[in-house]
Design a protein around this motif. Structure first.
Motif: not given
Length: 266
Positions: A92-102
């Protein structure tokens, strides 16, 4: 970031309209540069442990892709479903909006696979264009007040998308600080205002009530900073210009504002 780059903030009053729990970084940067940070939240985030969010948890092993567009979405999901990272499939891939959310996702045990160069919904869609996600099951926990660009774009790419309400974005219960900000702006006591989402803009105008038009005119004369193009667009709808950084982060927004304000005193 060096303090030198922030010299333009010295002895200036800069308003931060984010929720208090998201304001620490901006306050530290402003005050570290010798400015005064005025925390006046126009937005309140409340976790929402909804049936749709429970479905994200129940179906954890079905998702091909999970997307987080804010730290609040990550935190709300893991409050409800602490074992989520261990339940999703390894592929399962995980995508986030930006580095803080990452960073927040990583703290909860998730392996983040995709962080776009452009920290927007459009940037996420661009980052996914190299994948064939037709037929994929995608979980998108977020606030329902967010723009529809991302889920619509995913569906156009052939994905099956579950938009799950993870938190609610609304007016703060205590609008006193925001009202004090409006007073300060109208009295000429505030030098700059920062906005980190379209809702922080819209809600300030709602709180202003019958002073809305007067407030807009004042915002055309003081320094305004927007974290990115979506927030900038909302301001421009009202004829307000704003400084926007190349990278859509709080740190870069404050730096761009400082440079702009420093130019005014040269």
């Amino acid at each position: 970031m060096s303090t030198v780059k922030l010299e333009g903030l010295r002895n200036r009053t800069v308003a931060v309209t984010r929720p208090p729990e998201r304001s620490a970084e901006a306050v530290e940067l402003i005050e570290g540069a010798g400015g005064r940070a005025l925390v006046a939240p126009t937005l309140e985030l409340k976790e929402a442990h909804t049936e749709s969010l429970r479905e994200v948890c129940r179906r954890a092993d079905e998702w091909d892709l999970v997307i987080f567009t804010s730290q609040a979405a990550v935190e709300s999901l893991f409050q409800l479903c602490r074992e989520f990272a261990g339940k999703i499939r390894k592929d399962c891939l995980v995508a986030v909006i930006g580095p803080r959310t990452a960073r927040v996702a990583g703290e909860h045990g998730l392996r983040v696979d995709i962080v776009p160069e452009d920290y927007t919904a459009e940037g996420l869609l661009d980052a996914l264009t190299g994948l064939n996600i037709e037929g994929w099951k995608v979980a998108l926990p977020r606030t329902l007040s967010a723009r529809k660009v991302l889920p619509r774009g995913l569906e156009m790419m052939g994905a099956e998308v579950l938009v799950a309400e993870a938190y609610r974005s609304g007016l703060p219960e205590d609008t006193g600080p925001a009202e004090e900000l409006i007073d300060g702006l109208l009295e000429g006591k505030v030098d700059a205002v920062t906005f980190t989402s379209p809702l922080t803009v819209e809600n300030l105008f709602k709180i202003a009530g019958n002073r809305r038009k007067e407030l807009i005119e004042v915002l055309k004369r003081v320094k305004v900073a927007a974290i990115g193009p979506i927030t900038l667009r909302k301001l421009e709808e009202h004829g307000i210009t704003a400084v926007t950084p190349e990278r859509y982060t709080v740190k870069d927004m404050i730096a761009a504002l400082a440079v702009s304000m420093g130019e005014d005193v040269d």
